[in-house]
Design a protein around this motif. Structure first.
Motif, PDB file in Angstrom:
ATOM      1  N   LYS A 380     -54.021  21.681 -51.640  1.00 56.61           N
ATOM      2  CA  LYS A 380     -54.878  22.039 -51.683  1.00 56.61           C
ATOM      3  C   LYS A 380     -55.758  23.049 -51.016  1.00 56.61           C
ATOM      4  O   LYS A 380     -56.701  23.746 -51.241  1.00 56.61           O
ATOM      5  CB  LYS A 380     -56.215  20.759 -52.349  1.00 56.61           C
ATOM      6  CG  LYS A 380     -56.175  19.875 -53.513  1.00 56.61           C
ATOM      7  CD  LYS A 380     -56.423  18.961 -53.949  1.00 56.61           C
ATOM      8  CE  LYS A 380     -56.009  18.497 -55.026  1.00 56.61           C
ATOM      9  NZ  LYS A 380     -57.083  16.802 -55.413  1.00 56.61           N
ATOM     10  N   ASP A 381     -55.763  22.957 -49.139  1.00 57.51           N
ATOM     11  CA  ASP A 381     -55.756  23.756 -48.785  1.00 57.51           C
ATOM     12  C   ASP A 381     -55.523  25.237 -48.994  1.00 57.51           C
ATOM     13  O   ASP A 381     -54.425  25.298 -48.735  1.00 57.51           O
ATOM     14  CB  ASP A 381     -55.805  22.458 -47.510  1.00 57.51           C
ATOM     15  CG  ASP A 381     -56.507  21.727 -47.284  1.00 57.51           C
ATOM     16  OD1 ASP A 381     -58.108  21.757 -47.889  1.00 57.51           O
ATOM     17  OD2 ASP A 381     -55.891  20.815 -45.893  1.00 57.51           O
ATOM     18  N   ASN A 382     -56.440  25.925 -48.610  1.00 57.75           N
ATOM     19  CA  ASN A 382     -56.094  27.467 -47.859  1.00 57.75           C
ATOM     20  C   ASN A 382     -56.313  28.106 -46.623  1.00 57.75           C
ATOM     21  O   ASN A 382     -57.525  28.473 -46.910  1.00 57.75           O
ATOM     22  CB  ASN A 382     -56.349  28.421 -49.046  1.00 57.75           C
ATOM     23  CG  ASN A 382     -55.872  29.624 -49.125  1.00 57.75           C
ATOM     24  OD1 ASN A 382     -54.663  29.797 -48.962  1.00 57.75           O
ATOM     25  ND2 ASN A 382     -56.287  30.228 -50.647  1.00 57.75           N
ATOM     26  N   PRO A 383     -55.182  27.758 -45.437  1.00 59.78           N
ATOM     27  CA  PRO A 383     -55.412  27.694 -44.277  1.00 59.78           C
ATOM     28  C   PRO A 383     -55.472  28.970 -44.274  1.00 59.78           C
ATOM     29  O   PRO A 383     -54.699  30.192 -44.430  1.00 59.78           O
ATOM     30  CB  PRO A 383     -54.386  27.023 -43.533  1.00 59.78           C
ATOM     31  CG  PRO A 383     -52.954  27.056 -44.349  1.00 59.78           C
ATOM     32  CD  PRO A 383     -53.812  26.688 -45.878  1.00 59.78           C
ATOM     33  N   SER A 384     -56.530  29.436 -42.941  1.00 57.92           N
ATOM     34  CA  SER A 384     -56.272  30.757 -41.979  1.00 57.92           C
ATOM     35  C   SER A 384     -55.389  31.166 -40.878  1.00 57.92           C
ATOM     36  O   SER A 384     -55.195  32.060 -40.707  1.00 57.92           O
ATOM     37  CB  SER A 384     -58.073  31.541 -41.917  1.00 57.92           C
ATOM     38  OG  SER A 384     -58.325  30.284 -40.934  1.00 57.92           O
ATOM     39  N   ASP A 385     -55.076  29.693 -40.788  1.00 62.47           N
ATOM     40  CA  ASP A 385     -54.270  29.795 -39.197  1.00 62.47           C
ATOM     41  C   ASP A 385     -52.465  29.997 -39.471  1.00 62.47           C
ATOM     42  O   ASP A 385     -51.674  29.443 -39.467  1.00 62.47           O
ATOM     43  CB  ASP A 385     -55.172  28.980 -38.346  1.00 62.47           C
ATOM     44  CG  ASP A 385     -54.459  27.288 -38.544  1.00 62.47           C
ATOM     45  OD1 ASP A 385     -54.262  27.555 -40.129  1.00 62.47           O
ATOM     46  OD2 ASP A 385     -53.397  26.883 -38.906  1.00 62.47           O
ATOM     47  N   TYR A 386     -52.088  31.246 -40.339  1.00 62.47           N
ATOM     48  CA  TYR A 386     -50.729  31.273 -40.323  1.00 62.47           C
ATOM     49  C   TYR A 386     -50.692  32.791 -40.313  1.00 62.47           C
ATOM     50  O   TYR A 386     -51.418  33.702 -39.597  1.00 62.47           O
ATOM     51  CB  TYR A 386     -50.902  31.573 -42.412  1.00 62.47           C
ATOM     52  CG  TYR A 386     -51.528  32.200 -42.693  1.00 62.47           C
ATOM     53  CD1 TYR A 386     -50.458  33.693 -42.932  1.00 62.47           C
ATOM     54  CD2 TYR A 386     -52.119  32.070 -43.270  1.00 62.47           C
ATOM     55  CE1 TYR A 386     -51.381  34.509 -43.686  1.00 62.47           C
ATOM     56  CE2 TYR A 386     -53.372  33.426 -43.874  1.00 62.47           C
ATOM     57  CZ  TYR A 386     -52.925  34.392 -43.809  1.00 62.47           C
ATOM     58  OH  TYR A 386     -53.687  35.473 -45.150  1.00 62.47           O
ATOM     59  N   ASP A 387     -49.278  33.131 -39.550  1.00 65.21           N
ATOM     60  CA  ASP A 387     -48.467  34.007 -38.758  1.00 65.21           C
ATOM     61  C   ASP A 387     -48.071  35.204 -40.506  1.00 65.21           C
ATOM     62  O   ASP A 387     -48.297  36.494 -40.401  1.00 65.21           O
ATOM     63  CB  ASP A 387     -47.212  33.930 -38.488  1.00 65.21           C
ATOM     64  CG  ASP A 387     -47.319  33.208 -37.374  1.00 65.21           C
ATOM     65  OD1 ASP A 387     -48.611  34.048 -36.909  1.00 65.21           O
ATOM     66  OD2 ASP A 387     -46.113  32.483 -36.695  1.00 65.21           O
ATOM     67  N   MET A 388     -47.763  35.168 -41.283  1.00 65.77           N
ATOM     68  CA  MET A 388     -47.918  35.685 -42.414  1.00 65.77           C
ATOM     69  C   MET A 388     -47.981  34.282 -43.663  1.00 65.77           C
ATOM     70  O   MET A 388     -47.181  32.852 -43.796  1.00 65.77           O
ATOM     71  CB  MET A 388     -46.797  36.083 -42.495  1.00 65.77           C
ATOM     72  CG  MET A 388     -45.241  35.612 -42.177  1.00 65.77           C
ATOM     73  SD  MET A 388     -43.542  36.161 -41.867  1.00 65.77           S
ATOM     74  CE  MET A 388     -43.147  36.948 -39.999  1.00 65.77           C
ATOM     75  N   ARG A 389     -47.956  35.159 -44.995  1.00 62.31           N
ATOM     76  CA  ARG A 389     -48.056  34.766 -45.859  1.00 62.31           C
ATOM     77  C   ARG A 389     -46.377  33.718 -46.669  1.00 62.31           C
ATOM     78  O   ARG A 389     -46.560  32.866 -47.309  1.00 62.31           O
ATOM     79  CB  ARG A 389     -48.480  35.313 -47.013  1.00 62.31           C
ATOM     80  CG  ARG A 389     -50.214  35.382 -46.546  1.00 62.31           C
ATOM     81  CD  ARG A 389     -51.478  34.370 -47.196  1.00 62.31           C
ATOM     82  NE  ARG A 389     -50.857  34.141 -48.912  1.00 62.31           N
ATOM     83  CZ  ARG A 389     -51.239  34.570 -49.536  1.00 62.31           C
ATOM     84  NH1 ARG A 389     -52.205  35.741 -48.778  1.00 62.31           N
ATOM     85  NH2 ARG A 389     -52.241  34.877 -50.758  1.00 62.31           N
ATOM     86  N   TYR A 390     -44.849  34.824 -46.041  1.00 61.93           N
ATOM     87  CA  TYR A 390     -44.480  34.475 -47.192  1.00 61.93           C
ATOM     88  C   TYR A 390     -42.848  34.789 -46.211  1.00 61.93           C
ATOM     89  O   TYR A 390     -43.063  35.923 -45.684  1.00 61.93           O
ATOM     90  CB  TYR A 390     -44.067  34.950 -48.183  1.00 61.93           C
ATOM     91  CG  TYR A 390     -42.944  34.763 -48.946  1.00 61.93           C
ATOM     92  CD1 TYR A 390     -42.660  33.621 -49.539  1.00 61.93           C
ATOM     93  CD2 TYR A 390     -41.999  35.424 -48.635  1.00 61.93           C
ATOM     94  CE1 TYR A 390     -41.401  33.814 -50.348  1.00 61.93           C
ATOM     95  CE2 TYR A 390     -40.631  35.541 -49.425  1.00 61.93           C
ATOM     96  CZ  TYR A 390     -40.397  33.811 -49.921  1.00 61.93           C
ATOM     97  OH  TYR A 390     -39.034  34.213 -50.834  1.00 61.93           O
ATOM     98  N   ALA A 391     -41.971  34.445 -46.410  1.00 60.22           N
ATOM     99  CA  ALA A 391     -40.607  34.659 -44.949  1.00 60.22           C
ATOM    100  C   ALA A 391     -39.090  34.689 -46.136  1.00 60.22           C
ATOM    101  O   ALA A 391     -40.177  33.372 -46.787  1.00 60.22           O
ATOM    102  CB  ALA A 391     -40.501  34.370 -43.910  1.00 60.22           C
ATOM    103  N   SER A 392     -37.935  35.149 -46.159  1.00 63.96           N
ATOM    104  CA  SER A 392     -37.407  34.755 -45.841  1.00 63.96           C
ATOM    105  C   SER A 392     -36.054  35.143 -45.401  1.00 63.96           C
ATOM    106  O   SER A 392     -36.196  36.384 -45.089  1.00 63.96           O
ATOM    107  CB  SER A 392     -37.339  34.799 -47.948  1.00 63.96           C
ATOM    108  OG  SER A 392     -37.427  36.250 -48.049  1.00 63.96           O
TER     109      SER A 392
END
Length: 526
Positions: A380-392
């Protein structure tokens, strides 16, 4: 003068004859597979009990003829991984999710179809962590399209417009869309991802962005009446419930220059173009690939690959740069323009390299793991402390086949990271997979595939693609930081992926279980 003209005419005729002979030869290479090429055989090229549209399955070596009569070699279907997006449980339901404006989902072979001429086969190096819905449209002078729906339950979601060359023109991303009155945008940090009221409305208009740019507006970068391509991307839906993230397809209406509003089928008809619901042509013609890979100075058996212990990936800028790097390196621009290609995502940057099974049957890709949100389990949480939203990371075929054998995305790859944050991803054919290349031994694995995807082509070829999507403004070590070729290490530091050549599975198996990663890291350049 007459003698000069005669000689010139003879030379021109000889050149035309040479070009015609070369094209005829290249065409013959694509017409029938060479029985002398030792291709591996596999039991499974499809998901579950077969492709969702029940098209005929490929042969044991992956040979299939599409509905246009063209043959190709498709990659085998890898074993299903936890948190995969396309699954045997959802493939048939997903194929049914379509409308007159949205022709339906596309994915790698064996999911929705085995027919490379079908709209539902993605032929532009697809990432299996996302599902694509391309459509085509045209807008009369002064008209606009109004798109309405509910924000989906997924990691990342966006819309890109493209020119006919597959170069992205404009983008509208989840976090940029202002919700309707009384609703919230669940992609914004701090907003609960499971919020109930999640309606949005945005418009598509012709031309280029106005200044200041109005909110919730996507631009075609084209004149009135011109065909424009629009792609909706759906990354990591919660629980893989369906590719739309448990919401309905967006509705689309047209508002004409005189204020008339067309809904449903009428809006579809007014915006329709010849390419809506049709398969896109290959970005690089098959005959061109055959000719380029057989140039005298090209190592035909190992196109693009190097027989080295450790090799970094390089940044992707555009199609011309990729082709020149492979075949005419002296012509490669020192500062190529960042315009994308192969229908790339405008908020994604890519790194890539090439592998050859002639040089090694087992490879390991490694880099420091960027921080990304988690959502597959419905967090449920939507954090702001990320480097990018997605990597693959994905394996791929030739520039013509543009096929994808296998992919792994961040949430699946994270368990392979050690205490330093560095991940270990083993890449091999299924037959070459080391017995300790699994999660229990602390590493991840993806399938290298069975070659370039070309009839008459190489079963030893593989490409490797790394994606960084919607990178946080404060993170300075992604593919977005690379502004010119050759500066990848300086820009990305520990986040620059390297490919290590372990040569054979017994050498990897000697690393034990859990895998001794310190011996892998020792192979990295100092």
């Amino acid at each position: 003068m007459k003698k000069f003209l005669k000689i010139t005419g003879i030379l021109l005729f000889a050149l035309i004859a040479l070009v015609a002979a070369a094209l005829l030869w290249a065409t013959s290479r694509l017409a029938k597979d060479d029985p002398n090429i030792p291709r591996p055989s596999y039991k499974q090229y499809e998901m579950g009990q077969g492709a969702a549209d029940r098209t005929p399955k490929p042969s044991d070596v992956g040979f299939v003829v599409d509905s246009a009569g063209r043959g190709r070699i498709v990659p085998p279907m890898p074993p299903e991984k936890p948190m995969d997006i396309h699954t045997a449980a959802n493939q048939k339901h997903n194929l049914s999710l379509r409308s007159c404006f949205w022709p339906g989902p596309r994915a790698r072979n064996g999911v929705f179809t085995n027919d490379a001429n079908s709209f539902s086969l993605e032929n532009q190096f697809p990432d299996t962590g996302t599902t694509y819905i391309p459509t085509a449209l045209k807008l009369p002078e002064g008209a606009k399209l109004v798109v309405q729906g509910d924000f989906p339950h997924m990691r990342h979601w966006n819309f890109n417009t493209y020119n006919p060359r597959g170069e992205p023109q404009d983008a509208l991303n989840d976090v940029e869309i202002v919700p309707d009155a009384g609703s919230v945008n669940p992609f914004l940090p701090g907003v609960p991802r499971d919020a109930k009221n999640r309606r949005y409305t945005f418009t598509i208009v012709n031309g280029k962005p106005a200044t200041p740019r109005p909110a919730n507006t996507l631009y075609t970068f084209a004149d009135a009446g011109k065909e424009v391509f629009l792609w909706m991307r759906n990354y990591v839906p919660d629980h893989s419930s369906d590719y739309l993230g448990s919401v309905a397809l967006p509705s689309v209406s047209m508002v004409t220059a005189d204020g008339q509003r067309l809904e449903g089928d009428a809006a579809c008809e007014a915006s329709n173009t010849p390419m809506r619901g049709k398969q896109l042509p290959s970005s690089v013609d098959g005959r061109a690939w055959v000719l380029l890979t057989h140039l005298p100075w090209v190592d035909t058996a190992n196109v693009g690959a190097k027989d080295v212990e450790a090799r970094p990936l390089q940044a992707f800028f555009n199609r011309k740069q990729v082709v020149s790097d492979l075949f005419f390196p002296l012509l490669t621009a020192k500062q190529p323009e960042q315009i994308g290609g192969w229908w790339s995502n405008k908020v994604t940057r890519y790194g890539y390299t090439y592998l050859s099974r002639n040089y090694g049957q087992v490879y390991v890709m490694t880099a420091k793991m960027p921080r990304t949100p988690k959502n597959w389990h419905g967090e449920k949480d939507n954090p702001s402390d990320y480097d990018m939203r997605y990597a693959s990371v994905c394996t791929g075929g030739s520039l013509t086949a543009a096929s994808t054998p296998d992919c792994i995305y961040d949430e699946q790859l994270a368990a392979s990271a050690d205490d330093t944050g560095r991940y270990a991803l083993v890449i091999s054919r299924q037959e070459d997979r080391p017995s300790n290349a699994n999660a229990q031994c602390g590493v991840a694995w993806i399938d290298m595939g069975n070659g370039d995807g070309m009839v008459g082509g190489s079963p030893q070829f593989a490409s490797l693609i790394n994606r960084h999507t919607q990178v946080h403004a404060d993170f300075k070590h992604s593919w977005f930081a690379v502004t010119q070729p050759g500066t990848e290490k300086q820009a990305m530091g520990e986040y620059l992926p390297y490919v290590l050549n372990l040569k054979a599975k017994d050498r990897f198996e000697a690393l034990g279980c859990p895998v001794d990663k310190t011996k892998l890291w020792a192979m990295l350049p100092k």
